[in-house]
Scaffold this motif. Sequence first.
Motif, PDB file in Angstrom:
ATOM      1  N   LEU A  56     -27.965 -35.951  -4.858  1.00  0.00           N
ATOM      2  CA  LEU A  56     -26.744 -36.060  -4.510  1.00  0.00           C
ATOM      3  C   LEU A  56     -25.817 -36.575  -5.806  1.00  0.00           C
ATOM      4  O   LEU A  56     -24.913 -36.347  -6.097  1.00  0.00           O
ATOM      5  N   GLY A  57     -26.787 -37.626  -6.426  1.00  0.00           N
ATOM      6  CA  GLY A  57     -26.056 -37.983  -7.603  1.00  0.00           C
ATOM      7  C   GLY A  57     -25.947 -37.025  -8.861  1.00  0.00           C
ATOM      8  O   GLY A  57     -24.769 -37.068  -9.636  1.00  0.00           O
ATOM      9  N   ALA A  58     -26.837 -36.110  -8.871  1.00  0.00           N
ATOM     10  CA  ALA A  58     -26.755 -35.031  -9.824  1.00  0.00           C
ATOM     11  C   ALA A  58     -25.359 -33.956  -9.572  1.00  0.00           C
ATOM     12  O   ALA A  58     -24.627 -33.722 -10.360  1.00  0.00           O
ATOM     13  N   PHE A  59     -25.328 -33.708  -8.241  1.00  0.00           N
ATOM     14  CA  PHE A  59     -24.095 -32.970  -7.545  1.00  0.00           C
ATOM     15  C   PHE A  59     -22.776 -33.657  -8.068  1.00  0.00           C
ATOM     16  O   PHE A  59     -21.880 -33.058  -8.627  1.00  0.00           O
ATOM     17  N   ARG A  60     -22.712 -35.002  -7.690  1.00  0.00           N
ATOM     18  CA  ARG A  60     -21.398 -35.781  -7.892  1.00  0.00           C
ATOM     19  C   ARG A  60     -21.086 -35.638  -9.463  1.00  0.00           C
ATOM     20  O   ARG A  60     -20.029 -35.524 -10.000  1.00  0.00           O
ATOM     21  N   THR A  61     -22.125 -35.714 -10.391  1.00  0.00           N
ATOM     22  CA  THR A  61     -22.108 -35.878 -11.697  1.00  0.00           C
ATOM     23  C   THR A  61     -21.490 -34.615 -12.255  1.00  0.00           C
ATOM     24  O   THR A  61     -20.514 -34.421 -13.005  1.00  0.00           O
ATOM     25  N   TRP A  62     -21.971 -33.357 -11.687  1.00  0.00           N
ATOM     26  CA  TRP A  62     -21.713 -32.068 -11.860  1.00  0.00           C
ATOM     27  C   TRP A  62     -20.249 -31.721 -11.386  1.00  0.00           C
ATOM     28  O   TRP A  62     -19.663 -31.092 -12.164  1.00  0.00           O
ATOM     29  N   MET A  63     -19.978 -32.230 -10.399  1.00  0.00           N
ATOM     30  CA  MET A  63     -18.454 -31.992  -9.886  1.00  0.00           C
ATOM     31  C   MET A  63     -17.579 -32.950 -10.755  1.00  0.00           C
ATOM     32  O   MET A  63     -16.544 -32.522 -10.977  1.00  0.00           O
ATOM     33  N   ALA A  64     -17.831 -34.100 -11.293  1.00  0.00           N
ATOM     34  CA  ALA A  64     -16.769 -34.662 -11.892  1.00  0.00           C
ATOM     35  C   ALA A  64     -16.791 -34.382 -13.354  1.00  0.00           C
ATOM     36  O   ALA A  64     -15.798 -34.465 -14.036  1.00  0.00           O
ATOM     37  N   ASP A  65     -17.664 -33.555 -13.952  1.00  0.00           N
ATOM     38  CA  ASP A  65     -17.866 -33.062 -15.372  1.00  0.00           C
ATOM     39  C   ASP A  65     -17.084 -31.702 -15.092  1.00  0.00           C
ATOM     40  O   ASP A  65     -17.194 -31.059 -16.315  1.00  0.00           O
ATOM     41  N   GLY A  66     -16.589 -31.165 -14.135  1.00  0.00           N
ATOM     42  CA  GLY A  66     -15.896 -29.936 -14.211  1.00  0.00           C
ATOM     43  C   GLY A  66     -14.882 -29.743 -15.230  1.00  0.00           C
ATOM     44  O   GLY A  66     -14.850 -28.643 -15.999  1.00  0.00           O
ATOM     45  N   LYS A  67     -13.835 -30.579 -15.262  1.00  0.00           N
ATOM     46  CA  LYS A  67     -12.719 -30.382 -16.225  1.00  0.00           C
ATOM     47  C   LYS A  67     -13.315 -30.596 -17.531  1.00  0.00           C
ATOM     48  O   LYS A  67     -12.869 -29.657 -18.431  1.00  0.00           O
ATOM     49  N   ALA A  68     -14.243 -31.490 -17.854  1.00  0.00           N
ATOM     50  CA  ALA A  68     -14.953 -31.216 -19.445  1.00  0.00           C
ATOM     51  C   ALA A  68     -15.538 -30.085 -19.677  1.00  0.00           C
ATOM     52  O   ALA A  68     -15.290 -29.489 -20.687  1.00  0.00           O
ATOM     53  N   ARG A  69     -16.271 -29.284 -18.781  1.00  0.00           N
ATOM     54  CA  ARG A  69     -16.663 -28.149 -18.766  1.00  0.00           C
ATOM     55  C   ARG A  69     -16.001 -27.118 -19.091  1.00  0.00           C
ATOM     56  O   ARG A  69     -15.931 -26.009 -20.098  1.00  0.00           O
ATOM     57  N   ARG A  70     -14.776 -27.119 -18.298  1.00  0.00           N
ATOM     58  CA  ARG A  70     -13.588 -26.011 -18.419  1.00  0.00           C
ATOM     59  C   ARG A  70     -13.048 -26.271 -19.850  1.00  0.00           C
ATOM     60  O   ARG A  70     -12.882 -25.223 -20.579  1.00  0.00           O
ATOM     61  N   GLU A  71     -12.621 -27.301 -20.365  1.00  0.00           N
ATOM     62  CA  GLU A  71     -12.199 -27.617 -21.688  1.00  0.00           C
ATOM     63  C   GLU A  71     -13.366 -27.113 -22.854  1.00  0.00           C
ATOM     64  O   GLU A  71     -12.628 -26.407 -23.712  1.00  0.00           O
ATOM     65  N   ASN A  72     -14.544 -27.312 -22.651  1.00  0.00           N
ATOM     66  CA  ASN A  72     -15.503 -27.083 -23.461  1.00  0.00           C
ATOM     67  C   ASN A  72     -15.351 -25.578 -23.418  1.00  0.00           C
ATOM     68  O   ASN A  72     -15.502 -24.787 -24.800  1.00  0.00           O
ATOM     69  N   ARG A  73     -15.476 -24.640 -22.653  1.00  0.00           N
ATOM     70  CA  ARG A  73     -15.293 -23.354 -22.370  1.00  0.00           C
ATOM     71  C   ARG A  73     -14.102 -22.702 -23.339  1.00  0.00           C
ATOM     72  O   ARG A  73     -14.103 -21.754 -24.136  1.00  0.00           O
TER      73      ARG A  73
END
Length: 119
Positions: A56-73
């Motif tokens: 659950l912690g990994a899933f929450r972190t993955w969801m929170a980092d979505g904006k950073a991953r989008r900007e990185n792409r």
Amino acid sequence: MKYISWAFLAILGLIIITLSIGNRDTVTFSLFPLPFVMDIPLFILILSGGFLGVILGAFRTWMADGKARRENRANKQEVLRLKGVVSRLEREMAAQDAAIAKDADHLLKLADHRKDSAA
């Protein structure tokens, strides 16, 4: 860093083994509103809870980092586009330098020819 990682995993393994040996007694596990009751060793219940928390912690972190991953792409796409532009401009500059060098050689030959003709 690799040794620290291995040491952490070894300590975690020792903790899990010690916990498992110390909590082998069977407990009754039920999900109250659901008709689900079973007898399982306590250490399985504890380790399952820890594992579920990690997931659950990994899933929450993955969801929170979505904006950073989008900007990185988007930044990677921009870098690739700009590298293409730089490469095209370098080819154009090299072609212009070659044309200028060719014209300069031609002008030098003409100047030498005129000097020879005048002399």
